[in-house]
Design a protein around this motif. Structure first.
Motif, PDB file in Angstrom:
ATOM      1  N   PRO A   7     -76.971  18.459 -41.951  1.00  0.00           N
ATOM      2  CA  PRO A   7     -76.247  17.208 -42.089  1.00  0.00           C
ATOM      3  C   PRO A   7     -75.756  16.726 -40.725  1.00  0.00           C
ATOM      4  O   PRO A   7     -75.386  17.531 -39.868  1.00  0.00           O
ATOM      5  N   SER A   8     -75.774  15.446 -40.521  1.00  0.00           N
ATOM      6  CA  SER A   8     -75.360  14.890 -39.235  1.00  0.00           C
ATOM      7  C   SER A   8     -73.876  15.139 -38.998  1.00  0.00           C
ATOM      8  O   SER A   8     -73.046  14.919 -39.871  1.00  0.00           O
ATOM      9  N   ASP A   9     -73.561  15.638 -37.771  1.00  0.00           N
ATOM     10  CA  ASP A   9     -72.158  15.869 -37.437  1.00  0.00           C
ATOM     11  C   ASP A   9     -71.621  14.789 -36.507  1.00  0.00           C
ATOM     12  O   ASP A   9     -70.584  14.969 -35.869  1.00  0.00           O
ATOM     13  N   ARG A  10     -72.342  13.679 -36.427  1.00  0.00           N
ATOM     14  CA  ARG A  10     -71.874  12.562 -35.606  1.00  0.00           C
ATOM     15  C   ARG A  10     -70.677  11.901 -36.273  1.00  0.00           C
ATOM     16  O   ARG A  10     -70.612  11.764 -37.483  1.00  0.00           O
ATOM     17  N   TRP A  11     -69.743  11.475 -35.450  1.00  0.00           N
ATOM     18  CA  TRP A  11     -68.547  10.816 -35.968  1.00  0.00           C
ATOM     19  C   TRP A  11     -68.860   9.367 -36.321  1.00  0.00           C
ATOM     20  O   TRP A  11     -69.524   8.661 -35.578  1.00  0.00           O
ATOM     21  N   HIS A  12     -68.362   8.955 -37.474  1.00  0.00           N
ATOM     22  CA  HIS A  12     -68.534   7.572 -37.915  1.00  0.00           C
ATOM     23  C   HIS A  12     -67.249   6.786 -37.657  1.00  0.00           C
ATOM     24  O   HIS A  12     -66.167   7.361 -37.499  1.00  0.00           O
ATOM     25  N   LEU A  13     -67.395   5.484 -37.653  1.00  0.00           N
ATOM     26  CA  LEU A  13     -66.249   4.618 -37.379  1.00  0.00           C
ATOM     27  C   LEU A  13     -65.153   4.813 -38.421  1.00  0.00           C
ATOM     28  O   LEU A  13     -63.957   4.794 -38.099  1.00  0.00           O
ATOM     29  N   ALA A  14     -65.554   5.029 -39.677  1.00  0.00           N
ATOM     30  CA  ALA A  14     -64.568   5.232 -40.741  1.00  0.00           C
ATOM     31  C   ALA A  14     -63.749   6.496 -40.504  1.00  0.00           C
ATOM     32  O   ALA A  14     -62.548   6.542 -40.792  1.00  0.00           O
ATOM     33  N   GLU A  15     -64.380   7.546 -39.957  1.00  0.00           N
ATOM     34  CA  GLU A  15     -63.661   8.782 -39.664  1.00  0.00           C
ATOM     35  C   GLU A  15     -62.633   8.571 -38.565  1.00  0.00           C
ATOM     36  O   GLU A  15     -61.501   9.067 -38.646  1.00  0.00           O
ATOM     37  N   VAL A  16     -63.028   7.855 -37.537  1.00  0.00           N
ATOM     38  CA  VAL A  16     -62.091   7.559 -36.448  1.00  0.00           C
ATOM     39  C   VAL A  16     -60.911   6.760 -36.982  1.00  0.00           C
ATOM     40  O   VAL A  16     -59.745   7.044 -36.668  1.00  0.00           O
ATOM     41  N   GLY A  17     -61.212   5.772 -37.835  1.00  0.00           N
ATOM     42  CA  GLY A  17     -60.142   4.973 -38.441  1.00  0.00           C
ATOM     43  C   GLY A  17     -59.220   5.810 -39.311  1.00  0.00           C
ATOM     44  O   GLY A  17     -58.002   5.585 -39.345  1.00  0.00           O
ATOM     45  N   PHE A  18     -59.813   6.795 -40.009  1.00  0.00           N
ATOM     46  CA  PHE A  18     -58.995   7.660 -40.862  1.00  0.00           C
ATOM     47  C   PHE A  18     -57.956   8.413 -40.047  1.00  0.00           C
ATOM     48  O   PHE A  18     -56.787   8.488 -40.429  1.00  0.00           O
TER      49      PHE A  18
END
Length: 323
Positions: A7-18
């Motif tokens: 599974p991709s472990d790249r950070w998504h924008l939603a995670e940063v926002g969280f």
């Protein structure tokens, strides 16, 4: 033949926002730092259960045992003269993980119903043991006299929860990064393999027993960190940290947030505790009725919790674009 991909472990924008949200809440809601710390701690506790239940399929009704052991470990250390926060959390994690390792051999022996009964029994035994050992734990009166040293020797734990909130947020985020890394590792794939098809894992040379013992031990250690955080930030440890109600509360939180998702426990903890605080303020006598109604509606509307509901919405929004 298609190669199995991690599974991709790249950070998504939603995670940063969280993760920016609790930082923003620190400044926007200065009167709710204590509640915010509690939400973060319960969220980490829920994440520890989700590691074994959501990703591996190991059910538990006694996870509060590890949470309470971590709380009492950190609390007893501080009470007897060692109040350094970070080493206190380390000891809380190690003691809880050790207890998790010793009991894991009982838990992994049976199937779901057997595991429910075994974990419930372990939780009840630890609760009654702590109650009987009142000369150590304080019994029903709780463990008092927990005195914490300053964080980094500079920042004091204050009653407003100002420094405690930032300390809790930093620890929870650091532990989350570790859990996230493990979930996106080859070991995380093995956990999913055990959950999806336990009988087939030995065919590819994987020891199901070893995987389950390892993840159960790790999960217990994470729960111990959460318990240690609670003891340090409140400077008190109550017998309720070991109670069955505490374990059952986790299941409700995962129903709200959705199991098998890194953020399910964290989001579920925020929704559950904010709803409980709001409903208790509206009706101190019958707030549990309204919370139960909210839980039923959640199951009817989004059976997989908030995270599955959000994923379904995202798929429906992306469907026209893919057409």
């Amino acid at each position: 033949m298609t190669a199995l991909r991690l599974p991709s472990d790249r950070w998504h924008l939603a995670e940063v926002g969280f993760w920016l949200t609790p930082v923003a809440c620190f400044f926007l809601f200065p009167g709710y730092h204590v509640l915010g710390s509690q939400i973060l701690i319960v969220g980490l506790f829920a994440l520890s259960l989700d590691i074994i239940m959501g990703y591996t399929g190991i059910v538990s009704l006694g996870h509060a045992a590890f949470f309470g052991i971590g709380a009492y470990t950190a609390g007893l250390l501080a009470k007897h003269g060692w109040g350094e926060p970070f080493s206190g959390l380390l000891f809380a994690m190690l003691v809880s993980a050790l207890f998790g390792f010793l009991t894991s051999f009982l838990v992994v022996r049976g199937q779901e119903l057997v595991r429910l009964m075994v974990t419930l029994g372990i939780g009840l035994l630890v609760f009654e043991g702590a109650n009987k050992a009142a000369f150590i734990t304080g019994g029903v009166d709780g463990l008092i006299g927990v005195t914490m040293w300053k964080i980094f020797g500079v920042f004091r734990f204050d009653f407003r929860g100002y420094n405690g909130y930032l300390y809790t947020l930093g620890v929870v985020f650091a532990v989350f990064l570790l859990v996230r890394r493990i979930i996106h590792s080859p070991f995380g794939l093995r956990l999913r393999g055990v959950r999806e098809s336990r009988a087939r894992m030995p065919m590819i040379g994987a020891s199901v027993r070893r995987i389950e013992v390892s993840v159960f031990t790790f999960s217990a250690g994470v729960a111990g960190i959460a318990g240690g955080l609670l003891a340090q930030t409140t400077q008190f440890v109550g017998l309720d940290t070991l109670s069955f109600a505490r374990s059952a509360e986790l299941l409700i939180i995962l129903v709200f947030g959705g199991r098998g998702h890194l953020y399910g426990g964290l989001i579920g903890a925020a929704v559950y505790m904010l709803a409980r605080d709001w409903l208790a303020g509206l009706n101190p006598t019958y707030w549990q009725f309204w919370l139960g109604l909210l839980l039923v509606l959640m199951v009817l509307v989004a059976r997989g919790g908030i995270m599955d509901g959000l994923a379904l919405i995202q798929r429906r929004l992306n469907r026209p674009a893919a057409a």
